[in-house]
Scaffold this motif. Structure first.
Motif, PDB file in Angstrom:
ATOM      1  N   GLY A  27      72.035  35.124 -29.059  1.00  0.00           N
ATOM      2  CA  GLY A  27      73.461  35.294 -28.805  1.00  0.00           C
ATOM      3  C   GLY A  27      74.346  34.919 -29.989  1.00  0.00           C
ATOM      4  O   GLY A  27      73.964  34.111 -30.839  1.00  0.00           O
ATOM      5  N   HIS A  28      75.516  35.548 -30.025  1.00  0.00           N
ATOM      6  CA  HIS A  28      76.514  35.259 -31.060  1.00  0.00           C
ATOM      7  C   HIS A  28      77.832  34.905 -30.367  1.00  0.00           C
ATOM      8  O   HIS A  28      78.140  35.464 -29.306  1.00  0.00           O
ATOM      9  N   ILE A  29      78.619  34.051 -30.995  1.00  0.00           N
ATOM     10  CA  ILE A  29      79.931  33.724 -30.457  1.00  0.00           C
ATOM     11  C   ILE A  29      80.883  34.883 -30.775  1.00  0.00           C
ATOM     12  O   ILE A  29      81.020  35.299 -31.930  1.00  0.00           O
ATOM     13  N   GLN A  30      81.488  35.426 -29.715  1.00  0.00           N
ATOM     14  CA  GLN A  30      82.416  36.561 -29.819  1.00  0.00           C
ATOM     15  C   GLN A  30      83.722  36.093 -29.178  1.00  0.00           C
ATOM     16  O   GLN A  30      83.747  35.760 -28.001  1.00  0.00           O
ATOM     17  N   SER A  31      84.795  36.057 -29.979  1.00  0.00           N
ATOM     18  CA  SER A  31      85.990  35.347 -29.510  1.00  0.00           C
ATOM     19  C   SER A  31      87.297  36.048 -29.862  1.00  0.00           C
ATOM     20  O   SER A  31      87.363  36.898 -30.751  1.00  0.00           O
ATOM     21  N   ARG A  32      88.324  35.643 -29.138  1.00  0.00           N
ATOM     22  CA  ARG A  32      89.674  36.159 -29.382  1.00  0.00           C
ATOM     23  C   ARG A  32      90.184  35.674 -30.743  1.00  0.00           C
ATOM     24  O   ARG A  32      90.747  36.428 -31.514  1.00  0.00           O
ATOM     25  N   ASP A  33      89.981  34.383 -31.019  1.00  0.00           N
ATOM     26  CA  ASP A  33      90.375  33.802 -32.299  1.00  0.00           C
ATOM     27  C   ASP A  33      89.141  33.587 -33.166  1.00  0.00           C
ATOM     28  O   ASP A  33      88.053  33.357 -32.641  1.00  0.00           O
ATOM     29  N   PRO A  34      89.320  33.631 -34.483  1.00  0.00           N
ATOM     30  CA  PRO A  34      88.155  33.470 -35.359  1.00  0.00           C
ATOM     31  C   PRO A  34      87.509  32.088 -35.245  1.00  0.00           C
ATOM     32  O   PRO A  34      88.205  31.093 -35.039  1.00  0.00           O
ATOM     33  N   VAL A  35      86.198  32.053 -35.382  1.00  0.00           N
ATOM     34  CA  VAL A  35      85.463  30.785 -35.436  1.00  0.00           C
ATOM     35  C   VAL A  35      84.628  30.800 -36.717  1.00  0.00           C
ATOM     36  O   VAL A  35      83.797  31.686 -36.899  1.00  0.00           O
ATOM     37  N   ALA A  36      84.882  29.835 -37.593  1.00  0.00           N
ATOM     38  CA  ALA A  36      84.086  29.724 -38.818  1.00  0.00           C
ATOM     39  C   ALA A  36      83.753  28.272 -39.133  1.00  0.00           C
ATOM     40  O   ALA A  36      83.261  27.952 -40.207  1.00  0.00           O
ATOM     41  N   SER A  37      84.051  27.377 -38.175  1.00  0.00           N
ATOM     42  CA  SER A  37      83.727  25.957 -38.361  1.00  0.00           C
ATOM     43  C   SER A  37      83.694  25.277 -36.995  1.00  0.00           C
ATOM     44  O   SER A  37      84.192  25.819 -36.012  1.00  0.00           O
ATOM     45  N   LEU A  38      83.145  24.078 -36.959  1.00  0.00           N
ATOM     46  CA  LEU A  38      83.116  23.294 -35.713  1.00  0.00           C
ATOM     47  C   LEU A  38      84.543  22.998 -35.262  1.00  0.00           C
ATOM     48  O   LEU A  38      84.843  22.960 -34.071  1.00  0.00           O
ATOM     49  N   LEU A  57      80.119  44.022 -26.817  1.00  0.00           N
ATOM     50  CA  LEU A  57      81.408  44.416 -27.411  1.00  0.00           C
ATOM     51  C   LEU A  57      81.736  45.847 -27.027  1.00  0.00           C
ATOM     52  O   LEU A  57      82.895  46.181 -26.779  1.00  0.00           O
ATOM     53  N   LYS A  58      80.708  46.700 -26.988  1.00  0.00           N
ATOM     54  CA  LYS A  58      80.913  48.099 -26.612  1.00  0.00           C
ATOM     55  C   LYS A  58      80.584  48.350 -25.144  1.00  0.00           C
ATOM     56  O   LYS A  58      81.355  48.973 -24.421  1.00  0.00           O
ATOM     57  N   ASP A  59      79.446  47.845 -24.702  1.00  0.00           N
ATOM     58  CA  ASP A  59      78.985  48.193 -23.355  1.00  0.00           C
ATOM     59  C   ASP A  59      79.852  47.591 -22.249  1.00  0.00           C
ATOM     60  O   ASP A  59      79.846  48.089 -21.121  1.00  0.00           O
ATOM     61  N   PHE A  60      80.589  46.527 -22.565  1.00  0.00           N
ATOM     62  CA  PHE A  60      81.572  45.976 -21.616  1.00  0.00           C
ATOM     63  C   PHE A  60      82.992  46.062 -22.188  1.00  0.00           C
ATOM     64  O   PHE A  60      83.893  45.381 -21.704  1.00  0.00           O
ATOM     65  N   LYS A  61      83.147  46.862 -23.246  1.00  0.00           N
ATOM     66  CA  LYS A  61      84.449  47.075 -23.884  1.00  0.00           C
ATOM     67  C   LYS A  61      85.145  45.773 -24.312  1.00  0.00           C
ATOM     68  O   LYS A  61      86.370  45.694 -24.358  1.00  0.00           O
ATOM     69  N   LEU A  62      84.365  44.759 -24.615  1.00  0.00           N
ATOM     70  CA  LEU A  62      84.968  43.470 -24.957  1.00  0.00           C
ATOM     71  C   LEU A  62      85.682  43.491 -26.311  1.00  0.00           C
ATOM     72  O   LEU A  62      86.594  42.696 -26.543  1.00  0.00           O
ATOM     73  N   ALA A  63      85.289  44.423 -27.204  1.00  0.00           N
ATOM     74  CA  ALA A  63      85.916  44.477 -28.532  1.00  0.00           C
ATOM     75  C   ALA A  63      87.406  44.805 -28.452  1.00  0.00           C
ATOM     76  O   ALA A  63      88.151  44.576 -29.403  1.00  0.00           O
ATOM     77  N   GLU A  64      87.830  45.343 -27.306  1.00  0.00           N
ATOM     78  CA  GLU A  64      89.272  45.603 -27.131  1.00  0.00           C
ATOM     79  C   GLU A  64      90.058  44.297 -27.112  1.00  0.00           C
ATOM     80  O   GLU A  64      91.248  44.268 -27.413  1.00  0.00           O
ATOM     81  N   MET A  65      89.397  43.196 -26.732  1.00  0.00           N
ATOM     82  CA  MET A  65      90.091  41.902 -26.636  1.00  0.00           C
ATOM     83  C   MET A  65      89.523  40.847 -27.577  1.00  0.00           C
ATOM     84  O   MET A  65      90.227  39.953 -28.015  1.00  0.00           O
ATOM     85  N   LEU A  66      88.232  40.945 -27.833  1.00  0.00           N
ATOM     86  CA  LEU A  66      87.566  39.956 -28.698  1.00  0.00           C
ATOM     87  C   LEU A  66      87.329  40.602 -30.059  1.00  0.00           C
ATOM     88  O   LEU A  66      86.476  41.478 -30.185  1.00  0.00           O
ATOM     89  N   HIS A  67      88.085  40.175 -31.064  1.00  0.00           N
ATOM     90  CA  HIS A  67      88.009  40.829 -32.378  1.00  0.00           C
ATOM     91  C   HIS A  67      87.170  40.072 -33.394  1.00  0.00           C
ATOM     92  O   HIS A  67      87.115  40.453 -34.555  1.00  0.00           O
ATOM     93  N   HIS A  68      86.564  38.955 -32.956  1.00  0.00           N
ATOM     94  CA  HIS A  68      85.852  38.122 -33.922  1.00  0.00           C
ATOM     95  C   HIS A  68      84.434  37.787 -33.477  1.00  0.00           C
ATOM     96  O   HIS A  68      84.213  37.405 -32.324  1.00  0.00           O
ATOM     97  N   VAL A  69      83.504  37.947 -34.410  1.00  0.00           N
ATOM     98  CA  VAL A  69      82.101  37.591 -34.154  1.00  0.00           C
ATOM     99  C   VAL A  69      81.642  36.649 -35.248  1.00  0.00           C
ATOM    100  O   VAL A  69      81.934  36.856 -36.423  1.00  0.00           O
ATOM    101  N   LEU A  70      80.938  35.612 -34.842  1.00  0.00           N
ATOM    102  CA  LEU A  70      80.378  34.687 -35.823  1.00  0.00           C
ATOM    103  C   LEU A  70      78.912  35.022 -36.062  1.00  0.00           C
ATOM    104  O   LEU A  70      78.121  35.106 -35.119  1.00  0.00           O
TER     105      LEU A  70
END
Ligand code: 3IO
Length: 348
Positions: free
Chosen positions: A156-167, A219-232
């Motif tokens: 799994g990868h963290i997929q989020s509304r806001d960017p995550v690049a640190s703890l 991101l595609k199969d549940f259309k989450l990329a419409e709301m979650l623009h960031h993947v770590l």
């Protein structure tokens, strides 16, 4: 009688197919073979990769039993949902159910070992490792069931509304995962919620969660990329799937049908892993980048070391907890690592 003349032809055809190196087929159906109907339930939509697995399995079973077995599929939770899948199979609501043991680690304790941070390279390697471990250890958690097949997501990868690049970015973020992913997010300092996948789109929409940690095709199969623009770009833990049948139903099947189902268990683990690894995830990422400006983030080397250090103790904690319950956790993990490394050479 027409069938009398057709039968030798059928035998010739079956032999010819076998000689051509096709997968084995049942002996030709006898006139007195009663058709067998099996219902097969899954909690998420048909277009998702586990849904495609279900359809492919159904097709192969029908083909290889020459129509003796007919499978009626019920994707999208129309027959059973994520939380009642296994009880529903036990009580006969569906003959076969595809659920996620990761949603209920308490019920599937040994299976949850495959969803530890043990760095599987991909879904195919994790799927084959999972299936072999279950065949070798025969855990009591599947006691009332016959295992039809098993497979996993990619790590799994963290997929989020806001960017995550640190703890620091992750601190207190409301992130959703399968049950087995919750301790991972907790160890990293996020605010985790366990929740089945079909509830995720609405929960993101309403702000109940700020993102999710799972395989990236969602991101595609549940259309989450419409709301979650960031993947770590930090692979964590896989999510497990198990398709099971009630053991009493299984026992009542003719041997030739059992044989076809058994030979498909491993084929399906590979088929599903390869589809997910080689096509499904890549297509989703390309789509999300093109249509929804998906941003990919990476951790610095120093930050990666910090994350790894936070997750490492989980393996020891799990082992101690399981050994205390009388489960062979240390042996299980040792074999897991062997299988992982062996399959990693074959499936890059
Ligand atoms: C999943 C479940 C159902 C359909 C597609 C899916 N892709 C990844 C998952 C894993 C999952 O259930 C989870 O909770 O992360």
């Amino acid at each position: 009688m027409k069938t009398k003349h057709l039968k030798p032809l059928l035998v010739v055809f079956v032999v010819a197919v076998s000689l051509l190196g096709g997968s084995s087929v049942c002996p030709p159906a006898e006139a007195n073979d009663k058709p067998i109907k099996l219902t097969y339930a899954f909690f998420a939509p048909a277009g998702t990769f586990p849904g495609k697995q279900m359809a492919h399995w159904a097709e192969e079973i029908e083909k290889r039993t020459e129509g003796l077995v007919k499978v009626q599929t019920f994707p999208g939770g129309t027959l059973l949902g994520a939380r009642d899948m296994y009880d529903g199979v036990s009580s006969g609501v569906a003959d076969i159910g595809l659920g996620s043991p990761s949603y209920d680690p308490g019920r599937f304790p040994l299976t949850s070992g495959v969803a530890l941070p043990v760095k599987f390279p991909n879904a195919t390697v994790a799927s084959l490792t999972l299936l072999d471990l279950m065949m070798e250890f025969k855990p009591a958690e599947y006691e009332p069931f016959k295992i039809i097949t098993m497979f996993t997501t990619e790590p799994g990868h963290i997929q989020s509304r806001d960017p995550v690049a640190s703890l620091e970015d992750l601190k207190g973020m409301k992130l959703r995962a399968a049950g087995t992913g919750v301790p991972v997010l907790k160890a990293l300092g996020a605010a985790p919620v366990g929740m089945p996948m079909p509830q995720v789109p609405e929960s993101v929409q309403t702000g109940v969660i700020d993102g999710t940690m799972t395989s990236r095709e969602v991101l595609k199969d549940f259309k989450l990329a419409e709301m979650l623009h960031h993947v770590l770009e930090y692979p964590t833990v896989v999510v497990t799937f198990a398709a099971v049948m009630d053991k009493k139903k299984w026992d009542a099947l003719p041997d030739k049908v059992k044989k076809v189902i058994d030979e498909l268990a491993r084929e399906m683990a590979i088929w599903t892993g390869q589809y997910h690894d080689k096509q499904n995830v890549g297509e989703a990422l390309a789509w999300a980048k093109k249509e929804h400006d998906l941003q990919i983030h990476t951790l610095s080397e120093e930050e990666t070391a910090k994350w790894d250090a936070l997750l490492a103790p989980m393996v020891q904690t799990w082992t101690e907890e399981m050994e205390a319950k009388g489960l062979p956790a240390a042996k299980f993990l040792e074999r897991l690592r062997q299988l992982r490394d062996q399959y990693a050479q074959e499936y890059q």
